[in-house]
Motif scaffolding. Sequence first.
Motif, PDB file in Angstrom:
ATOM      1  N   GLY A  62       0.839  -1.201   0.000  1.00 36.94           N
ATOM      2  CA  GLY A  62       0.000   0.000   0.000  1.00 36.94           C
ATOM      3  C   GLY A  62       0.862   1.234   0.000  1.00 36.94           C
ATOM      4  O   GLY A  62       2.089   1.158  -0.161  1.00 36.94           O
ATOM      5  N   ALA A  89     -13.500   2.850  -2.846  1.00 38.89           N
ATOM      6  CA  ALA A  89     -13.173   3.265  -1.485  1.00 38.89           C
ATOM      7  C   ALA A  89     -14.360   3.049  -0.557  1.00 38.89           C
ATOM      8  O   ALA A  89     -15.427   2.654  -1.000  1.00 38.89           O
ATOM      9  CB  ALA A  89     -12.788   4.740  -1.499  1.00 38.89           C
ATOM     10  N   THR A 113      -8.335   2.466  -3.994  1.00 36.30           N
ATOM     11  CA  THR A 113      -9.099   2.253  -2.775  1.00 36.30           C
ATOM     12  C   THR A 113      -8.595   3.094  -1.616  1.00 36.30           C
ATOM     13  O   THR A 113      -7.488   3.654  -1.655  1.00 36.30           O
ATOM     14  CB  THR A 113      -9.131   0.751  -2.404  1.00 36.30           C
ATOM     15  OG1 THR A 113     -10.113   0.540  -1.385  1.00 36.30           O
ATOM     16  CG2 THR A 113      -7.786   0.264  -1.900  1.00 36.30           C
ATOM     17  N   LYS A 131     -11.102  -1.897   1.560  1.00 36.05           N
ATOM     18  CA  LYS A 131     -10.026  -2.615   0.846  1.00 36.05           C
ATOM     19  C   LYS A 131      -9.879  -4.063   1.275  1.00 36.05           C
ATOM     20  O   LYS A 131      -9.414  -4.908   0.527  1.00 36.05           O
ATOM     21  CB  LYS A 131      -8.699  -1.900   1.026  1.00 36.05           C
ATOM     22  CG  LYS A 131      -8.221  -1.837   2.460  1.00 36.05           C
ATOM     23  CD  LYS A 131      -6.788  -1.306   2.502  1.00 36.05           C
ATOM     24  CE  LYS A 131      -6.541  -0.258   3.548  1.00 36.05           C
ATOM     25  NZ  LYS A 131      -7.181   1.009   3.439  1.00 36.05           N
ATOM     26  N   ASN A 159      -7.877  -6.828  -0.781  1.00 38.42           N
ATOM     27  CA  ASN A 159      -6.445  -6.471  -0.760  1.00 38.42           C
ATOM     28  C   ASN A 159      -5.523  -7.665  -0.522  1.00 38.42           C
ATOM     29  O   ASN A 159      -4.316  -7.520  -0.557  1.00 38.42           O
ATOM     30  CB  ASN A 159      -6.154  -5.339   0.244  1.00 38.42           C
ATOM     31  CG  ASN A 159      -6.347  -5.753   1.692  1.00 38.42           C
ATOM     32  OD1 ASN A 159      -6.942  -6.794   1.969  1.00 38.42           O
ATOM     33  ND2 ASN A 159      -5.855  -4.946   2.615  1.00 38.42           N
ATOM     34  N   VAL A 193      -4.360  -3.100  -7.353  1.00 38.80           N
ATOM     35  CA  VAL A 193      -5.074  -2.462  -6.233  1.00 38.80           C
ATOM     36  C   VAL A 193      -4.140  -1.408  -5.652  1.00 38.80           C
ATOM     37  O   VAL A 193      -3.076  -1.737  -5.127  1.00 38.80           O
ATOM     38  CB  VAL A 193      -5.449  -3.481  -5.129  1.00 38.80           C
ATOM     39  CG1 VAL A 193      -6.147  -2.763  -3.972  1.00 38.80           C
ATOM     40  CG2 VAL A 193      -6.352  -4.574  -5.678  1.00 38.80           C
ATOM     41  N   ASP A 205      -3.814   1.197  -2.817  1.00 29.42           N
ATOM     42  CA  ASP A 205      -4.421   1.653  -1.563  1.00 29.42           C
ATOM     43  C   ASP A 205      -3.831   2.996  -1.146  1.00 29.42           C
ATOM     44  O   ASP A 205      -2.641   3.096  -0.859  1.00 29.42           O
ATOM     45  CB  ASP A 205      -4.173   0.602  -0.469  1.00 29.42           C
ATOM     46  CG  ASP A 205      -4.717   1.069   0.883  1.00 29.42           C
ATOM     47  OD1 ASP A 205      -5.626   1.929   0.886  1.00 29.42           O
ATOM     48  OD2 ASP A 205      -4.221   0.588   1.926  1.00 29.42           O
TER      49      ASP A 205
END
Length: 545
Positions: free
Chosen positions: A368, A398, A425, A430, A434, A447, A449
Amino acid sequence: MFCFQCQEAAKGTGCTVKGVCGKTSDVANLQDLLVYTLKGISLYNLEARKLGLDTTDTDRFIMESLFTTITNANFDRSAFIARVKNALELRNEVKESVKKSGGNVNFDHDAANWFADSEEAFDEKAKVVGVLSTENEDVRSLRELIIYGIKGMAAYAEHASNLKYESKDIFAFIDKALVSTLDDSLSADELVALTLETGKYGVDVMALLDKANTETYGNPEITKVNIGVRNNPAILISGHDLRDMERLLEQTEGTGVDVYTHSEMLPANYYPAFKKYSHFVGNYGNAWWKQDKEFETFNGPILFTTNCIVPPRNEALRNRIFTTGASGYPGCTHISADENGNKDFSPVIEMAKKCPAPTEIEKGEIVGGFAHNTVLSLADTVVEAVKSGAIKRFFVMAGCDGRMKSRDYYTEFAQQLPKDTVILTAGCAKYKYNKLDLGDIGGIPRVLDAGQCNDSYSLAVIALKLKEVFELNDINELPISYNIAWYEQKAVIVLLALLHLGVKNIHLGPTLPAFLSPNVANVLVNTFGIGGITNVEDDLKMFLA
Ligand code: FSO
Ligand code: SF4
Protein backbone atom coordinates in the motif's frame (compact mmCIF):
# COMPACT_ATOMS: atom_id res chain seq x y z
CA MET A 1 -34.83 4.92 20.18
CA PHE A 2 -34.80 5.51 16.50
CA CYS A 3 -31.49 5.43 14.65
CA PHE A 4 -30.91 5.08 10.93
CA GLN A 5 -27.51 6.65 10.55
CA CYS A 6 -25.55 3.67 9.27
CA GLN A 7 -25.82 1.06 6.55
CA GLU A 8 -26.90 -1.61 9.01
CA ALA A 9 -30.11 0.16 10.05
CA ALA A 10 -32.54 -2.64 10.98
CA LYS A 11 -34.75 -3.82 8.10
CA GLY A 12 -33.24 -1.09 5.97
CA THR A 13 -35.34 1.48 7.79
CA GLY A 14 -33.97 2.06 11.29
CA CYS A 15 -33.08 0.46 14.62
CA THR A 16 -35.85 0.85 17.17
CA VAL A 17 -35.23 -1.62 19.98
CA LYS A 18 -31.47 -1.99 20.05
CA GLY A 19 -28.85 -1.14 17.46
CA VAL A 20 -27.67 -3.85 15.09
CA CYS A 21 -24.30 -2.35 16.05
CA GLY A 22 -25.00 -3.23 19.69
CA LYS A 23 -25.88 0.28 20.83
CA THR A 24 -28.49 0.20 23.57
CA SER A 25 -31.68 2.21 23.34
CA ASP A 26 -30.77 4.58 26.20
CA VAL A 27 -27.36 5.31 24.67
CA ALA A 28 -28.91 5.93 21.24
CA ASN A 29 -31.31 8.41 22.83
CA LEU A 30 -28.57 10.12 24.82
CA GLN A 31 -26.56 10.52 21.63
CA ASP A 32 -29.56 12.28 20.09
CA LEU A 33 -29.87 14.46 23.17
CA LEU A 34 -26.20 15.36 22.97
CA VAL A 35 -26.56 16.40 19.32
CA TYR A 36 -29.67 18.41 20.24
CA THR A 37 -27.79 20.18 23.00
CA LEU A 38 -24.92 20.94 20.63
CA LYS A 39 -27.43 22.67 18.36
CA GLY A 40 -28.35 24.91 21.29
CA ILE A 41 -24.70 25.72 21.97
CA SER A 42 -24.15 26.54 18.31
CA LEU A 43 -26.86 29.20 18.34
CA TYR A 44 -24.81 31.14 20.90
CA ASN A 45 -21.49 30.13 19.44
CA LEU A 46 -22.37 31.74 16.11
CA GLU A 47 -23.09 34.95 18.02
CA ALA A 48 -19.79 34.64 19.87
CA ARG A 49 -18.05 34.35 16.53
CA LYS A 50 -19.71 37.50 15.22
CA LEU A 51 -18.42 39.32 18.29
CA GLY A 52 -14.91 38.00 17.72
CA LEU A 53 -14.89 36.09 21.03
CA ASP A 54 -12.57 33.12 21.45
CA THR A 55 -14.62 30.02 20.62
CA THR A 56 -11.80 27.46 20.69
CA ASP A 57 -13.02 25.44 23.66
CA THR A 58 -16.58 25.33 22.42
CA ASP A 59 -15.50 24.44 18.90
CA ARG A 60 -13.46 21.53 20.19
CA PHE A 61 -16.20 20.34 22.50
CA ILE A 62 -18.72 20.30 19.66
CA MET A 63 -16.26 18.47 17.39
CA GLU A 64 -15.40 15.81 19.97
CA SER A 65 -19.02 15.34 20.96
CA LEU A 66 -20.19 14.82 17.38
CA PHE A 67 -17.39 12.28 16.94
CA THR A 68 -18.55 10.26 19.96
CA THR A 69 -21.95 9.76 18.30
CA ILE A 70 -20.56 8.12 15.16
CA THR A 71 -21.49 4.47 14.64
CA ASN A 72 -19.38 2.06 16.70
CA ALA A 73 -17.35 4.80 18.38
CA ASN A 74 -18.76 4.98 21.87
CA PHE A 75 -21.21 2.70 23.67
CA ASP A 76 -20.64 4.10 27.13
CA ARG A 77 -23.72 5.61 28.77
CA SER A 78 -21.66 7.38 31.43
CA ALA A 79 -19.64 9.16 28.73
CA PHE A 80 -22.83 10.61 27.24
CA ILE A 81 -24.32 11.61 30.58
CA ALA A 82 -21.10 13.48 31.34
CA ARG A 83 -21.06 15.11 27.93
CA VAL A 84 -24.66 16.32 28.11
CA LYS A 85 -23.91 17.83 31.53
CA ASN A 86 -20.83 19.55 30.15
CA ALA A 87 -22.76 20.71 27.12
CA LEU A 88 -25.40 22.42 29.22
CA GLU A 89 -22.75 24.17 31.34
CA LEU A 90 -20.84 25.22 28.27
CA ARG A 91 -23.99 26.52 26.61
CA ASN A 92 -24.66 28.75 29.58
CA GLU A 93 -21.06 29.97 29.66
CA VAL A 94 -21.13 30.92 25.99
CA LYS A 95 -24.49 32.58 26.49
CA GLU A 96 -23.11 34.62 29.38
CA SER A 97 -20.08 35.79 27.48
CA VAL A 98 -22.18 36.74 24.45
CA LYS A 99 -24.52 38.65 26.74
CA LYS A 100 -21.63 40.46 28.44
CA SER A 101 -20.31 41.55 25.09
CA GLY A 102 -23.70 42.95 24.11
CA GLY A 103 -24.60 40.18 21.65
CA ASN A 104 -27.96 38.62 20.99
CA VAL A 105 -29.00 35.83 23.37
CA ASN A 106 -32.71 35.90 22.65
CA PHE A 107 -33.26 32.49 21.17
CA ASP A 108 -36.60 31.00 21.97
CA HIS A 109 -35.82 27.56 20.61
CA ASP A 110 -36.03 24.84 23.25
CA ALA A 111 -32.53 23.62 22.31
CA ALA A 112 -31.17 26.95 23.50
CA ASN A 113 -33.04 26.94 26.80
CA TRP A 114 -33.90 23.50 28.15
CA PHE A 115 -32.10 22.52 31.28
CA ALA A 116 -31.96 19.50 33.56
CA ASP A 117 -29.40 18.10 35.93
CA SER A 118 -30.35 14.52 36.62
CA GLU A 119 -29.81 11.34 34.64
CA GLU A 120 -33.53 10.57 34.80
CA ALA A 121 -34.38 13.95 33.32
CA PHE A 122 -31.80 13.44 30.57
CA ASP A 123 -33.30 10.07 29.71
CA GLU A 124 -36.78 11.57 29.53
CA LYS A 125 -35.74 14.51 27.40
CA ALA A 126 -33.69 12.23 25.17
CA LYS A 127 -36.82 10.36 24.11
CA VAL A 128 -38.41 13.38 22.45
CA VAL A 129 -35.57 15.18 20.67
CA GLY A 130 -34.41 12.44 18.29
CA VAL A 131 -34.62 12.03 14.56
CA LEU A 132 -38.38 11.42 14.52
CA SER A 133 -39.10 14.79 16.16
CA THR A 134 -38.94 16.20 12.62
CA GLU A 135 -42.22 15.09 11.13
CA ASN A 136 -41.84 15.84 7.44
CA GLU A 137 -39.85 12.92 6.05
CA ASP A 138 -38.01 14.94 3.41
CA VAL A 139 -36.96 17.64 5.84
CA ARG A 140 -35.93 14.91 8.28
CA SER A 141 -33.94 13.18 5.59
CA LEU A 142 -32.07 16.35 4.59
CA ARG A 143 -31.46 17.41 8.17
CA GLU A 144 -30.00 14.03 9.03
CA LEU A 145 -27.94 13.89 5.85
CA ILE A 146 -26.39 17.18 6.96
CA ILE A 147 -25.93 16.00 10.55
CA TYR A 148 -24.26 12.76 9.45
CA GLY A 149 -22.05 14.74 7.10
CA ILE A 150 -20.85 16.97 9.94
CA LYS A 151 -20.36 13.96 12.21
CA GLY A 152 -17.91 12.62 9.64
CA MET A 153 -16.42 16.08 9.24
CA ALA A 154 -15.95 16.35 13.01
CA ALA A 155 -14.10 13.03 13.09
CA TYR A 156 -11.59 14.17 10.49
CA ALA A 157 -11.34 17.62 12.09
CA GLU A 158 -10.45 15.98 15.39
CA HIS A 159 -7.61 13.93 13.91
CA ALA A 160 -6.25 17.11 12.36
CA SER A 161 -6.74 19.04 15.59
CA ASN A 162 -4.81 16.38 17.49
CA LEU A 163 -1.89 17.30 15.25
CA LYS A 164 -2.54 21.02 15.91
CA TYR A 165 -4.16 21.75 12.57
CA GLU A 166 -7.49 23.49 12.91
CA SER A 167 -9.70 25.59 10.69
CA LYS A 168 -12.01 28.26 12.06
CA ASP A 169 -14.03 28.08 8.85
CA ILE A 170 -14.76 24.41 9.35
CA PHE A 171 -15.82 24.97 12.96
CA ALA A 172 -18.03 27.87 11.89
CA PHE A 173 -19.65 25.71 9.25
CA ILE A 174 -20.36 22.97 11.78
CA ASP A 175 -22.17 25.57 13.93
CA LYS A 176 -24.10 26.85 10.96
CA ALA A 177 -25.12 23.33 9.92
CA LEU A 178 -26.23 22.39 13.44
CA VAL A 179 -28.32 25.54 13.78
CA SER A 180 -29.90 25.11 10.35
CA THR A 181 -31.41 21.83 11.43
CA LEU A 182 -33.42 23.72 14.07
CA ASP A 183 -34.82 26.18 11.56
CA ASP A 184 -38.31 25.28 10.40
CA SER A 185 -38.36 28.16 7.95
CA LEU A 186 -35.74 26.62 5.66
CA SER A 187 -37.16 25.18 2.45
CA ALA A 188 -36.17 21.80 1.06
CA ASP A 189 -34.18 23.60 -1.65
CA GLU A 190 -32.27 25.54 0.98
CA LEU A 191 -31.50 22.33 2.83
CA VAL A 192 -30.31 20.71 -0.41
CA ALA A 193 -28.01 23.68 -0.94
CA LEU A 194 -26.69 23.28 2.59
CA THR A 195 -26.09 19.58 1.95
CA LEU A 196 -23.91 20.47 -1.00
CA GLU A 197 -22.12 23.09 1.04
CA THR A 198 -21.41 20.37 3.60
CA GLY A 199 -19.56 18.58 0.81
CA LYS A 200 -17.41 21.64 0.20
CA TYR A 201 -16.30 21.62 3.82
CA GLY A 202 -15.86 17.88 3.53
CA VAL A 203 -13.20 18.50 0.88
CA ASP A 204 -11.65 21.18 3.10
CA VAL A 205 -11.48 18.98 6.18
CA MET A 206 -9.93 16.08 4.28
CA ALA A 207 -7.41 18.45 2.73
CA LEU A 208 -6.61 19.79 6.20
CA LEU A 209 -6.14 16.31 7.62
CA ASP A 210 -4.01 15.32 4.65
CA LYS A 211 -1.81 18.34 5.31
CA ALA A 212 -1.66 17.55 9.02
CA ASN A 213 -0.72 13.91 8.43
CA THR A 214 1.82 14.47 5.69
CA GLU A 215 3.51 17.52 7.23
CA THR A 216 3.80 15.69 10.54
CA TYR A 217 4.65 12.16 9.45
CA GLY A 218 5.81 12.56 5.84
CA ASN A 219 4.17 11.43 2.63
CA PRO A 220 2.99 7.81 2.59
CA GLU A 221 5.44 5.62 0.66
CA ILE A 222 4.94 2.42 -1.27
CA THR A 223 5.28 -0.15 1.49
CA LYS A 224 5.17 -3.90 1.88
CA VAL A 225 3.33 -4.50 5.13
CA ASN A 226 4.01 -7.70 7.04
CA ILE A 227 0.80 -9.53 7.99
CA GLY A 228 2.52 -12.30 9.95
CA VAL A 229 3.67 -12.15 13.58
CA ARG A 230 6.82 -12.23 15.71
CA ASN A 231 7.40 -13.95 18.97
CA ASN A 232 7.07 -10.97 21.38
CA PRO A 233 4.14 -9.80 23.45
CA ALA A 234 2.30 -7.08 21.58
CA ILE A 235 -0.32 -4.35 21.43
CA LEU A 236 -2.85 -4.05 18.64
CA ILE A 237 -3.86 -0.48 17.78
CA SER A 238 -7.12 0.15 15.93
CA GLY A 239 -9.07 3.18 14.73
CA HIS A 240 -7.74 6.15 12.80
CA ASP A 241 -5.79 8.49 15.05
CA LEU A 242 -2.16 8.87 13.97
CA ARG A 243 -1.18 11.00 16.96
CA ASP A 244 -2.16 8.11 19.24
CA MET A 245 -0.23 5.78 16.97
CA GLU A 246 2.87 7.92 17.40
CA ARG A 247 2.46 8.09 21.18
CA LEU A 248 2.09 4.34 21.44
CA LEU A 249 5.21 3.71 19.35
CA GLU A 250 7.20 6.17 21.45
CA GLN A 251 6.02 4.71 24.72
CA THR A 252 6.56 1.07 23.74
CA GLU A 253 10.06 1.63 22.36
CA GLY A 254 12.60 -0.45 24.25
CA THR A 255 9.97 -2.21 26.38
CA GLY A 256 10.11 -5.53 24.52
CA VAL A 257 6.49 -5.03 23.45
CA ASP A 258 5.70 -5.05 19.72
CA VAL A 259 3.01 -2.97 18.01
CA TYR A 260 0.67 -4.09 15.23
CA THR A 261 -1.99 -2.09 13.43
CA HIS A 262 -5.53 -3.30 12.97
CA SER A 263 -8.17 -2.44 10.35
CA GLU A 264 -8.13 1.30 9.51
CA MET A 265 -4.79 1.82 11.26
CA LEU A 266 -3.04 -0.27 8.58
CA PRO A 267 -2.01 2.85 6.59
CA ALA A 268 0.16 3.97 9.54
CA ASN A 269 2.62 1.46 8.10
CA TYR A 270 3.03 3.67 5.02
CA TYR A 271 4.30 6.78 6.86
CA PRO A 272 8.06 7.38 6.98
CA ALA A 273 7.94 8.69 10.55
CA PHE A 274 6.64 5.38 11.86
CA LYS A 275 9.00 3.16 9.88
CA LYS A 276 11.92 3.96 12.12
CA TYR A 277 10.45 1.92 14.97
CA SER A 278 11.83 -1.61 14.78
CA HIS A 279 9.15 -2.91 17.15
CA PHE A 280 6.39 -1.78 14.75
CA VAL A 281 5.84 -5.16 13.16
CA GLY A 282 2.98 -4.78 10.69
CA ASN A 283 -0.76 -5.33 10.47
CA TYR A 284 -2.75 -8.05 12.22
CA GLY A 285 -6.14 -9.16 10.91
CA ASN A 286 -8.71 -7.56 8.70
CA ALA A 287 -11.57 -5.08 8.71
CA TRP A 288 -13.26 -4.02 11.93
CA TRP A 289 -16.11 -6.54 11.89
CA LYS A 290 -13.80 -9.53 12.15
CA GLN A 291 -12.35 -8.28 15.44
CA ASP A 292 -14.29 -10.74 17.58
CA LYS A 293 -12.23 -13.68 16.37
CA GLU A 294 -9.02 -11.82 15.65
CA PHE A 295 -8.78 -10.18 19.06
CA GLU A 296 -9.02 -13.65 20.62
CA THR A 297 -5.98 -14.91 18.73
CA PHE A 298 -4.07 -11.67 19.10
CA ASN A 299 -3.70 -12.54 22.81
CA GLY A 300 -2.53 -9.08 23.89
CA PRO A 301 -4.28 -5.79 24.68
CA ILE A 302 -6.06 -3.75 22.03
CA LEU A 303 -6.13 0.05 21.93
CA PHE A 304 -9.06 1.70 20.16
CA THR A 305 -8.36 5.26 19.10
CA THR A 306 -11.74 5.64 17.31
CA ASN A 307 -14.42 3.40 15.86
CA CYS A 308 -15.20 0.68 14.85
CA ILE A 309 -15.76 -1.22 18.10
CA VAL A 310 -17.76 -4.45 18.08
CA PRO A 311 -19.19 -5.12 21.55
CA PRO A 312 -16.72 -7.60 23.11
CA ARG A 313 -18.43 -10.92 23.69
CA ASN A 314 -16.99 -11.70 27.11
CA GLU A 315 -15.35 -10.15 30.10
CA ALA A 316 -11.92 -11.57 29.37
CA LEU A 317 -11.88 -9.74 26.05
CA ARG A 318 -13.38 -6.59 27.54
CA ASN A 319 -10.51 -6.50 30.02
CA ARG A 320 -8.00 -6.48 27.18
CA ILE A 321 -9.67 -3.59 25.34
CA PHE A 322 -8.63 0.00 26.04
CA THR A 323 -10.25 3.06 24.51
CA THR A 324 -9.08 6.62 24.10
CA GLY A 325 -10.29 9.83 22.41
CA ALA A 326 -13.88 9.67 21.19
CA SER A 327 -14.13 5.91 21.60
CA GLY A 328 -15.53 4.19 24.65
CA TYR A 329 -17.12 0.98 25.85
CA PRO A 330 -18.58 0.26 29.28
CA GLY A 331 -16.20 -1.90 31.29
CA CYS A 332 -13.21 -1.15 29.08
CA THR A 333 -10.46 1.08 30.47
CA HIS A 334 -10.55 4.54 28.93
CA ILE A 335 -7.30 6.50 28.71
CA SER A 336 -7.86 10.25 28.62
CA ALA A 337 -5.37 12.99 27.88
CA ASP A 338 -4.05 14.92 30.89
CA GLU A 339 -4.29 18.70 31.15
CA ASN A 340 -1.22 19.07 28.92
CA GLY A 341 -2.72 16.85 26.26
CA ASN A 342 -0.42 13.90 27.04
CA LYS A 343 -1.64 10.34 27.22
CA ASP A 344 -0.12 7.62 29.32
CA PHE A 345 -0.46 4.22 27.71
CA SER A 346 1.53 2.39 30.40
CA PRO A 347 -1.48 0.33 31.61
CA VAL A 348 -1.74 -1.08 28.07
CA ILE A 349 1.99 -1.74 27.92
CA GLU A 350 2.07 -3.39 31.36
CA MET A 351 -0.78 -5.68 30.38
CA ALA A 352 0.95 -6.58 27.11
CA LYS A 353 4.06 -7.72 28.96
CA LYS A 354 2.01 -10.35 30.76
CA CYS A 355 0.27 -11.67 27.64
CA PRO A 356 1.44 -14.35 25.21
CA ALA A 357 2.66 -13.27 21.76
CA PRO A 358 0.02 -13.12 19.01
CA THR A 359 -1.00 -16.35 17.30
CA GLU A 360 -0.24 -16.25 13.61
CA ILE A 361 -3.38 -16.22 11.45
CA GLU A 362 -1.78 -15.20 8.14
CA LYS A 363 1.64 -14.92 6.57
CA GLY A 364 3.09 -12.69 3.92
CA GLU A 365 2.81 -9.08 2.90
CA ILE A 366 0.36 -6.62 1.43
CA VAL A 367 1.32 -3.51 -0.51
CA GLY A 368 0.00 0.00 0.00
CA GLY A 369 0.98 3.63 0.27
CA PHE A 370 -0.47 4.95 -2.98
CA ALA A 371 -1.58 8.33 -1.70
CA HIS A 372 -1.48 11.36 -4.02
CA ASN A 373 2.22 12.13 -3.65
CA THR A 374 3.29 8.62 -4.67
CA VAL A 375 0.80 8.25 -7.48
CA LEU A 376 1.60 11.69 -8.89
CA SER A 377 5.30 10.84 -8.84
CA LEU A 378 4.36 7.86 -11.01
CA ALA A 379 2.09 10.05 -13.15
CA ASP A 380 4.13 9.58 -16.33
CA THR A 381 3.96 5.80 -16.07
CA VAL A 382 0.26 5.90 -15.28
CA VAL A 383 -0.54 8.32 -18.11
CA GLU A 384 1.52 6.24 -20.54
CA ALA A 385 -0.35 3.09 -19.47
CA VAL A 386 -3.67 4.81 -20.09
CA LYS A 387 -2.56 6.21 -23.46
CA SER A 388 -1.24 2.85 -24.65
CA GLY A 389 -4.45 1.16 -23.56
CA ALA A 390 -2.67 -1.02 -20.98
CA ILE A 391 -4.98 0.53 -18.37
CA LYS A 392 -8.52 0.85 -19.72
CA ARG A 393 -10.31 2.05 -16.64
CA PHE A 394 -9.91 2.87 -12.95
CA PHE A 395 -12.44 1.80 -10.36
CA VAL A 396 -12.68 3.84 -7.19
CA MET A 397 -13.80 1.27 -4.63
CA ALA A 398 -13.17 3.26 -1.49
CA GLY A 399 -15.25 3.27 1.69
CA CYS A 400 -16.07 0.77 4.35
CA ASP A 401 -16.30 -2.93 4.93
CA GLY A 402 -19.03 -4.49 7.02
CA ARG A 403 -20.39 -7.79 8.21
CA MET A 404 -23.32 -8.15 5.82
CA LYS A 405 -22.98 -11.16 3.56
CA SER A 406 -24.07 -9.02 0.61
CA ARG A 407 -20.68 -7.29 0.79
CA ASP A 408 -19.09 -10.38 -0.77
CA TYR A 409 -20.20 -8.59 -3.91
CA TYR A 410 -17.10 -6.39 -3.63
CA THR A 411 -14.72 -9.36 -3.51
CA GLU A 412 -16.38 -10.87 -6.56
CA PHE A 413 -16.47 -7.55 -8.34
CA ALA A 414 -12.74 -7.09 -7.79
CA GLN A 415 -12.04 -10.64 -8.97
CA GLN A 416 -14.11 -10.30 -12.11
CA LEU A 417 -12.84 -6.90 -13.20
CA PRO A 418 -10.99 -7.16 -16.52
CA LYS A 419 -7.21 -7.43 -16.14
CA ASP A 420 -6.70 -4.03 -17.76
CA THR A 421 -8.41 -2.18 -14.93
CA VAL A 422 -7.00 -0.76 -11.70
CA ILE A 423 -8.76 -0.42 -8.34
CA LEU A 424 -8.19 2.80 -6.40
CA THR A 425 -9.10 2.25 -2.77
CA ALA A 426 -9.10 3.88 0.67
CA GLY A 427 -10.83 3.01 3.93
CA CYS A 428 -11.53 -0.41 5.34
CA ALA A 429 -13.40 -1.40 2.14
CA LYS A 430 -10.03 -2.62 0.85
CA TYR A 431 -10.08 -5.73 3.02
CA LYS A 432 -12.59 -7.23 0.63
CA TYR A 433 -9.86 -7.62 -2.01
CA ASN A 434 -6.45 -6.47 -0.76
CA LYS A 435 -5.25 -10.00 -0.12
CA LEU A 436 -6.31 -11.39 -3.50
CA ASP A 437 -3.54 -11.77 -5.99
CA LEU A 438 -4.84 -9.42 -8.67
CA GLY A 439 -1.43 -8.86 -10.26
CA ASP A 440 -0.08 -5.70 -11.82
CA ILE A 441 -0.05 -3.78 -15.08
CA GLY A 442 3.51 -3.07 -16.17
CA GLY A 443 4.59 -2.84 -12.54
CA ILE A 444 1.54 -0.86 -11.35
CA PRO A 445 -0.36 -3.02 -8.84
CA ARG A 446 -4.02 -3.52 -9.73
CA VAL A 447 -5.07 -2.46 -6.23
CA LEU A 448 -3.72 0.92 -5.22
CA ASP A 449 -4.42 1.65 -1.56
CA ALA A 450 -4.24 5.35 -0.71
CA GLY A 451 -4.83 4.83 3.02
CA GLN A 452 -7.67 5.48 5.47
CA CYS A 453 -11.18 6.54 4.48
CA ASN A 454 -10.20 10.22 4.75
CA ASP A 455 -7.46 9.52 2.21
CA SER A 456 -10.24 9.27 -0.35
CA TYR A 457 -9.10 12.87 -0.66
CA SER A 458 -5.95 11.49 -2.32
CA LEU A 459 -8.07 9.71 -4.89
CA ALA A 460 -9.80 13.00 -5.70
CA VAL A 461 -6.43 14.77 -6.05
CA ILE A 462 -5.26 12.03 -8.39
CA ALA A 463 -8.44 12.31 -10.49
CA LEU A 464 -8.11 16.09 -10.71
CA LYS A 465 -4.48 15.74 -11.81
CA LEU A 466 -5.38 13.21 -14.50
CA LYS A 467 -8.10 15.55 -15.74
CA GLU A 468 -5.47 18.26 -16.11
CA VAL A 469 -2.94 16.01 -17.83
CA PHE A 470 -5.50 14.73 -20.30
CA GLU A 471 -6.78 18.29 -20.80
CA LEU A 472 -10.38 17.40 -20.08
CA ASN A 473 -13.12 19.87 -19.15
CA ASP A 474 -14.93 17.59 -16.80
CA ILE A 475 -13.72 15.12 -14.19
CA ASN A 476 -16.44 12.76 -15.42
CA GLU A 477 -14.77 12.38 -18.81
CA LEU A 478 -11.95 10.41 -17.18
CA PRO A 479 -11.96 6.61 -17.49
CA ILE A 480 -12.84 6.34 -13.79
CA SER A 481 -15.90 4.61 -12.33
CA TYR A 482 -17.03 4.89 -8.73
CA ASN A 483 -18.33 1.80 -6.96
CA ILE A 484 -18.25 2.83 -3.34
CA ALA A 485 -19.13 0.82 -0.25
CA TRP A 486 -20.41 2.76 2.72
CA TYR A 487 -21.08 1.94 6.34
CA GLU A 488 -21.00 4.90 8.67
CA GLN A 489 -21.01 8.70 8.74
CA LYS A 490 -17.44 9.27 7.60
CA ALA A 491 -18.45 7.67 4.33
CA VAL A 492 -21.30 10.20 4.18
CA ILE A 493 -18.90 13.15 4.28
CA VAL A 494 -16.63 11.44 1.73
CA LEU A 495 -19.64 11.03 -0.57
CA LEU A 496 -20.75 14.64 -0.15
CA ALA A 497 -17.18 15.77 -0.81
CA LEU A 498 -17.05 13.81 -4.08
CA LEU A 499 -20.38 15.35 -5.13
CA HIS A 500 -18.99 18.78 -4.37
CA LEU A 501 -16.03 18.03 -6.64
CA GLY A 502 -18.49 17.34 -9.43
CA VAL A 503 -18.18 13.56 -9.55
CA LYS A 504 -21.26 12.01 -11.13
CA ASN A 505 -22.71 8.51 -11.38
CA ILE A 506 -21.34 7.21 -8.10
CA HIS A 507 -22.70 3.80 -7.22
CA LEU A 508 -23.24 3.23 -3.56
CA GLY A 509 -23.74 -0.08 -1.83
CA PRO A 510 -24.47 -2.57 -0.55
CA THR A 511 -27.72 -0.67 0.10
CA LEU A 512 -28.69 2.98 -0.20
CA PRO A 513 -28.93 4.88 3.11
CA ALA A 514 -32.14 4.36 5.08
CA PHE A 515 -32.11 8.08 5.89
CA LEU A 516 -32.72 9.07 2.27
CA SER A 517 -36.43 9.62 1.79
CA PRO A 518 -37.73 8.68 -1.69
CA ASN A 519 -37.81 12.36 -2.70
CA VAL A 520 -34.32 13.12 -1.42
CA ALA A 521 -33.01 9.96 -3.09
CA ASN A 522 -34.60 11.21 -6.32
CA VAL A 523 -32.80 14.53 -6.07
CA LEU A 524 -29.49 12.68 -5.70
CA VAL A 525 -30.33 10.37 -8.60
CA ASN A 526 -31.48 13.15 -10.91
CA THR A 527 -28.80 15.70 -10.06
CA PHE A 528 -25.80 13.46 -9.57
CA GLY A 529 -26.70 10.16 -11.16
CA ILE A 530 -26.23 8.35 -7.86
CA GLY A 531 -27.17 4.71 -8.10
CA GLY A 532 -27.15 1.51 -6.09
CA ILE A 533 -25.63 -1.83 -7.00
CA THR A 534 -27.34 -4.92 -8.42
CA ASN A 535 -25.19 -7.96 -9.14
CA VAL A 536 -21.59 -8.26 -10.24
CA GLU A 537 -22.31 -9.33 -13.82
CA ASP A 538 -24.87 -6.67 -14.63
CA ASP A 539 -22.92 -3.96 -12.83
CA LEU A 540 -19.73 -4.83 -14.68
CA LYS A 541 -21.57 -4.59 -17.99
CA MET A 542 -23.01 -1.25 -16.96
CA PHE A 543 -19.68 0.17 -15.80
CA LEU A 544 -17.77 -1.08 -18.82
CA ALA A 545 -20.37 -0.09 -21.43
FE1 FSO B 1 -14.00 1.70 8.36
FE2 FSO B 1 -15.24 1.92 10.74
FE3 FSO B 1 -12.68 4.45 8.16
FE4 FSO B 1 -15.44 3.98 9.08
S1 FSO B 1 -13.22 1.21 10.41
S2 FSO B 1 -16.05 1.88 8.79
S3 FSO B 1 -16.12 4.93 7.22
O1 FSO B 1 -15.04 3.69 10.89
O2 FSO B 1 -14.06 5.24 9.16
O3 FSO B 1 -13.38 3.03 7.00
FE1 SF4 C 1 -28.67 0.87 13.99
FE2 SF4 C 1 -26.54 1.80 12.69
FE3 SF4 C 1 -27.82 3.33 14.39
FE4 SF4 C 1 -26.35 1.27 15.28
S1 SF4 C 1 -25.63 3.13 14.23
S2 SF4 C 1 -28.38 1.87 15.99
S3 SF4 C 1 -26.78 -0.22 13.64
S4 SF4 C 1 -28.62 2.53 12.46
